[in-house]
Design a protein around this motif. Structure first.
Motif, PDB file in Angstrom:
ATOM      1  N   SER A  25     -33.517   0.620 -12.887  1.00 50.39           N
ATOM      2  CA  SER A  25     -32.163   0.361 -13.395  1.00 50.39           C
ATOM      3  C   SER A  25     -31.523   1.667 -13.831  1.00 50.39           C
ATOM      4  CB  SER A  25     -32.205  -0.623 -14.568  1.00 50.39           C
ATOM      5  OG  SER A  25     -32.938  -0.083 -15.650  1.00 50.39           O
ATOM      6  N   GLY A  26     -30.211   1.648 -13.954  1.00 51.69           N
ATOM      7  CA  GLY A  26     -29.491   2.848 -14.357  1.00 51.69           C
ATOM      8  C   GLY A  26     -28.427   3.195 -13.341  1.00 51.69           C
ATOM      9  N   SER A  27     -28.029   4.441 -13.342  1.00 51.81           N
ATOM     10  CA  SER A  27     -26.936   4.898 -12.481  1.00 51.81           C
ATOM     11  C   SER A  27     -27.453   5.255 -11.089  1.00 51.81           C
ATOM     12  CB  SER A  27     -26.260   6.113 -13.121  1.00 51.81           C
ATOM     13  OG  SER A  27     -25.799   5.796 -14.414  1.00 51.81           O
ATOM     14  N   ILE A  28     -27.840   4.222 -10.368  1.00 49.71           N
ATOM     15  CA  ILE A  28     -28.486   4.415  -9.064  1.00 49.71           C
ATOM     16  C   ILE A  28     -27.472   4.313  -7.937  1.00 49.71           C
ATOM     17  CG2 ILE A  28     -30.210   3.512  -7.467  1.00 49.71           C
ATOM     18  CD1 ILE A  28     -31.632   2.335  -9.972  1.00 49.71           C
ATOM     19  N   PHE A  29     -27.472   5.322  -7.079  1.00 51.10           N
ATOM     20  CA  PHE A  29     -26.720   5.238  -5.831  1.00 51.10           C
ATOM     21  C   PHE A  29     -27.648   4.776  -4.707  1.00 51.10           C
ATOM     22  CE2 PHE A  29     -23.779   5.875  -2.567  1.00 51.10           C
ATOM     23  CZ  PHE A  29     -24.331   6.659  -1.571  1.00 51.10           C
ATOM     24  N   ARG A  30     -28.728   5.465  -4.552  1.00 51.12           N
ATOM     25  CA  ARG A  30     -29.724   5.121  -3.527  1.00 51.12           C
ATOM     26  C   ARG A  30     -31.118   5.467  -4.044  1.00 51.12           C
ATOM     27  NH1 ARG A  30     -26.637   2.509  -0.770  1.00 51.12           N
ATOM     28  NH2 ARG A  30     -26.003   2.918   1.377  1.00 51.12           N
ATOM     29  N   ILE A  31     -32.083   4.609  -3.700  1.00 50.22           N
ATOM     30  CA  ILE A  31     -33.487   4.936  -3.912  1.00 50.22           C
ATOM     31  C   ILE A  31     -34.113   5.123  -2.545  1.00 50.22           C
ATOM     32  CG2 ILE A  31     -35.693   4.215  -4.846  1.00 50.22           C
ATOM     33  CD1 ILE A  31     -34.238   2.536  -6.886  1.00 50.22           C
ATOM     34  N   TYR A  32     -34.681   6.266  -2.294  1.00 52.92           N
ATOM     35  CA  TYR A  32     -35.265   6.547  -0.998  1.00 52.92           C
ATOM     36  C   TYR A  32     -36.749   6.201  -0.971  1.00 52.92           C
ATOM     37  CZ  TYR A  32     -30.850   8.960  -0.502  1.00 52.92           C
ATOM     38  OH  TYR A  32     -29.514   9.247  -0.470  1.00 52.92           O
ATOM     39  N   ALA A  33     -37.535   6.822  -1.786  1.00 53.98           N
ATOM     40  CA  ALA A  33     -38.967   6.560  -1.811  1.00 53.98           C
ATOM     41  C   ALA A  33     -39.343   5.838  -3.090  1.00 53.98           C
ATOM     42  CB  ALA A  33     -39.746   7.865  -1.719  1.00 53.98           C
ATOM     43  N   MET A  34     -40.179   4.824  -2.943  1.00 53.61           N
ATOM     44  CA  MET A  34     -40.763   4.140  -4.092  1.00 53.61           C
ATOM     45  C   MET A  34     -42.267   4.083  -3.863  1.00 53.61           C
ATOM     46  SD  MET A  34     -38.058   1.052  -4.832  1.00 53.61           S
ATOM     47  CE  MET A  34     -38.291   1.064  -6.609  1.00 53.61           C
ATOM     48  N   GLY A  35     -43.006   4.165  -4.925  1.00 52.50           N
ATOM     49  CA  GLY A  35     -44.450   4.180  -4.734  1.00 52.50           C
ATOM     50  C   GLY A  35     -45.213   3.758  -5.958  1.00 52.50           C
ATOM     51  N   TRP A  36     -46.490   3.547  -5.734  1.00 57.35           N
ATOM     52  CA  TRP A  36     -47.431   3.223  -6.805  1.00 57.35           C
ATOM     53  C   TRP A  36     -48.534   4.263  -6.830  1.00 57.35           C
ATOM     54  CZ3 TRP A  36     -46.543  -0.526 -10.312  1.00 57.35           C
ATOM     55  CH2 TRP A  36     -45.589  -1.489  -9.993  1.00 57.35           C
ATOM     56  N   TYR A  37     -48.864   4.699  -8.017  1.00 57.36           N
ATOM     57  CA  TYR A  37     -49.950   5.628  -8.267  1.00 57.36           C
ATOM     58  C   TYR A  37     -50.849   5.001  -9.319  1.00 57.36           C
ATOM     59  CZ  TYR A  37     -47.041   9.030  -5.831  1.00 57.36           C
ATOM     60  OH  TYR A  37     -46.296   9.684  -4.896  1.00 57.36           O
ATOM     61  N   ARG A  38     -52.064   5.487  -9.428  1.00 58.30           N
ATOM     62  CA  ARG A  38     -52.960   4.969 -10.449  1.00 58.30           C
ATOM     63  C   ARG A  38     -53.813   6.081 -11.031  1.00 58.30           C
ATOM     64  NH1 ARG A  38     -57.010   1.311  -6.622  1.00 58.30           N
ATOM     65  NH2 ARG A  38     -58.135   3.061  -5.651  1.00 58.30           N
ATOM     66  N   GLN A  39     -54.236   5.851 -12.263  1.00 55.35           N
ATOM     67  CA  GLN A  39     -55.090   6.816 -12.951  1.00 55.35           C
ATOM     68  C   GLN A  39     -56.173   6.073 -13.696  1.00 55.35           C
ATOM     69  OE1 GLN A  39     -53.004   9.579 -15.485  1.00 55.35           O
ATOM     70  NE2 GLN A  39     -54.694  11.035 -15.407  1.00 55.35           N
ATOM     71  N   ALA A  40     -57.401   6.313 -13.296  1.00 55.68           N
ATOM     72  CA  ALA A  40     -58.553   5.729 -13.966  1.00 55.68           C
ATOM     73  C   ALA A  40     -59.014   6.682 -15.061  1.00 55.68           C
ATOM     74  CB  ALA A  40     -59.665   5.490 -12.959  1.00 55.68           C
ATOM     75  N   PRO A  41     -59.727   6.167 -16.059  1.00 53.26           N
ATOM     76  CA  PRO A  41     -60.200   7.034 -17.154  1.00 53.26           C
ATOM     77  C   PRO A  41     -61.000   8.215 -16.623  1.00 53.26           C
ATOM     78  CG  PRO A  41     -60.524   4.744 -17.715  1.00 53.26           C
ATOM     79  CD  PRO A  41     -60.085   4.762 -16.278  1.00 53.26           C
ATOM     80  N   GLY A  42     -60.646   9.402 -17.080  1.00 56.20           N
ATOM     81  CA  GLY A  42     -61.369  10.602 -16.687  1.00 56.20           C
ATOM     82  C   GLY A  42     -61.058  11.119 -15.298  1.00 56.20           C
ATOM     83  N   ASN A 104     -37.704   7.887  -6.308  1.00 56.78           N
ATOM     84  CA  ASN A 104     -36.792   9.022  -6.241  1.00 56.78           C
ATOM     85  C   ASN A 104     -35.631   8.715  -5.311  1.00 56.78           C
ATOM     86  OD1 ASN A 104     -37.405  10.302  -3.475  1.00 56.78           O
ATOM     87  ND2 ASN A 104     -39.427  10.180  -4.390  1.00 56.78           N
ATOM     88  N   GLY A 105     -34.502   9.321  -5.635  1.00 59.32           N
ATOM     89  CA  GLY A 105     -33.293   9.055  -4.877  1.00 59.32           C
ATOM     90  C   GLY A 105     -32.136   9.831  -5.436  1.00 59.32           C
ATOM     91  N   ARG A 106     -30.948   9.207  -5.401  1.00 61.99           N
ATOM     92  CA  ARG A 106     -29.727   9.846  -5.878  1.00 61.99           C
ATOM     93  C   ARG A 106     -29.029   8.928  -6.877  1.00 61.99           C
ATOM     94  NH1 ARG A 106     -29.058  15.323  -4.535  1.00 61.99           N
ATOM     95  NH2 ARG A 106     -30.038  15.638  -2.505  1.00 61.99           N
ATOM     96  N   THR A 107     -28.450   9.531  -7.927  1.00 61.77           N
ATOM     97  CA  THR A 107     -27.647   8.765  -8.868  1.00 61.77           C
ATOM     98  C   THR A 107     -26.235   8.604  -8.312  1.00 61.77           C
ATOM     99  OG1 THR A 107     -26.799  10.694 -10.043  1.00 61.77           O
ATOM    100  CG2 THR A 107     -28.952   9.818 -10.752  1.00 61.77           C
ATOM    101  N   VAL A 108     -25.419   7.873  -9.045  1.00 62.39           N
ATOM    102  CA  VAL A 108     -24.034   7.669  -8.608  1.00 62.39           C
ATOM    103  C   VAL A 108     -23.253   8.973  -8.588  1.00 62.39           C
ATOM    104  CG1 VAL A 108     -23.964   5.263  -9.304  1.00 62.39           C
ATOM    105  CG2 VAL A 108     -23.344   7.039 -10.950  1.00 62.39           C
ATOM    106  N   LEU A 109     -23.731   9.973  -9.323  1.00 56.98           N
ATOM    107  CA  LEU A 109     -23.124  11.309  -9.294  1.00 56.98           C
ATOM    108  C   LEU A 109     -23.773  12.177  -8.221  1.00 56.98           C
ATOM    109  CD1 LEU A 109     -22.763  12.030 -13.121  1.00 56.98           C
ATOM    110  CD2 LEU A 109     -21.039  11.186 -11.525  1.00 56.98           C
ATOM    111  N   LEU A 110     -24.596  11.546  -7.385  1.00 54.76           N
ATOM    112  CA  LEU A 110     -25.295  12.189  -6.266  1.00 54.76           C
ATOM    113  C   LEU A 110     -26.277  13.259  -6.721  1.00 54.76           C
ATOM    114  CD1 LEU A 110     -22.477  12.327  -3.571  1.00 54.76           C
ATOM    115  CD2 LEU A 110     -24.162  10.542  -4.038  1.00 54.76           C
ATOM    116  N   ARG A 111     -26.775  13.095  -7.935  1.00 56.55           N
ATOM    117  CA  ARG A 111     -27.831  13.985  -8.414  1.00 56.55           C
ATOM    118  C   ARG A 111     -29.183  13.385  -8.071  1.00 56.55           C
ATOM    119  NH1 ARG A 111     -25.148  15.050 -14.381  1.00 56.55           N
ATOM    120  NH2 ARG A 111     -23.520  16.477 -13.683  1.00 56.55           N
ATOM    121  N   ALA A 112     -30.108  14.224  -7.704  1.00 59.15           N
ATOM    122  CA  ALA A 112     -31.444  13.752  -7.375  1.00 59.15           C
ATOM    123  C   ALA A 112     -32.172  13.293  -8.639  1.00 59.15           C
ATOM    124  CB  ALA A 112     -32.240  14.857  -6.696  1.00 59.15           C
TER     125      ALA A 112
END
Length: 126
Positions: A25-42, A104-112
């Motif tokens: 949510s927020g000032s989104i123009f476009r979202i190009y890549a979306m992903g999932w990452y994970r971190q296990a203890p240690g 990651n993508g661009r906001t409505v002000l076209l900022r990355a």
């Protein structure tokens, strides 16, 4: 500013399933890549899956998975809702980790932008 909120983590038995969701949510123009990452203890944070498109409705998508989850996890996205999902099947104890959403993508002000969610715990145990 773009915020990501994850949901759907929890406890599952080996062989079970969970579905994670992440809404941007927020000032989104476009979202190009979306992903999932994970971190296990240690351990270091690692890529689980990514999905890339031009961010418009009904656009072509490209997916990528870590070898450890191929055939068990499926990533998908709803561009109209700025939401990404991770369907996790045949869960194993080694899938236990905090799962983070990234976009990651661009906001409505076209900022990355490159934003992360707060993380959701997934625990696989009998």
């Amino acid at each position: 500013q773009v915020q990501l909120v994850e949901s759907g983590g929890g406890l599952a038995q080996p062989g079970g399933s969970l579905r994670l969701s992440c809404a941007a949510s927020g000032s989104i123009f476009r979202i190009y890549a979306m992903g999932w990452y994970r971190q296990a203890p240690g351990k270091q944070r690692e890529l689980v899956a990514t999905i890339i498109s031009d961010g418009s409705t009904n656009s072509d998508e490209s997916t990528n998975y870590a070898d450890s989850v191929k055939g068990r996890f499926t990533i998908s996205r709803d561009n109209a809702k700025n939401t990404v999902y991770l369907q996790m099947n045949s869960l194993k104890p080694e899938d236990t980790a905090v799962y983070y959403c990234n976009a990651n993508g661009r906001t409505v002000l076209l900022r990355a932008f490159n934003s992360w969610g707060q993380g959701t715990q997934v625990t696989v145990s009998s």
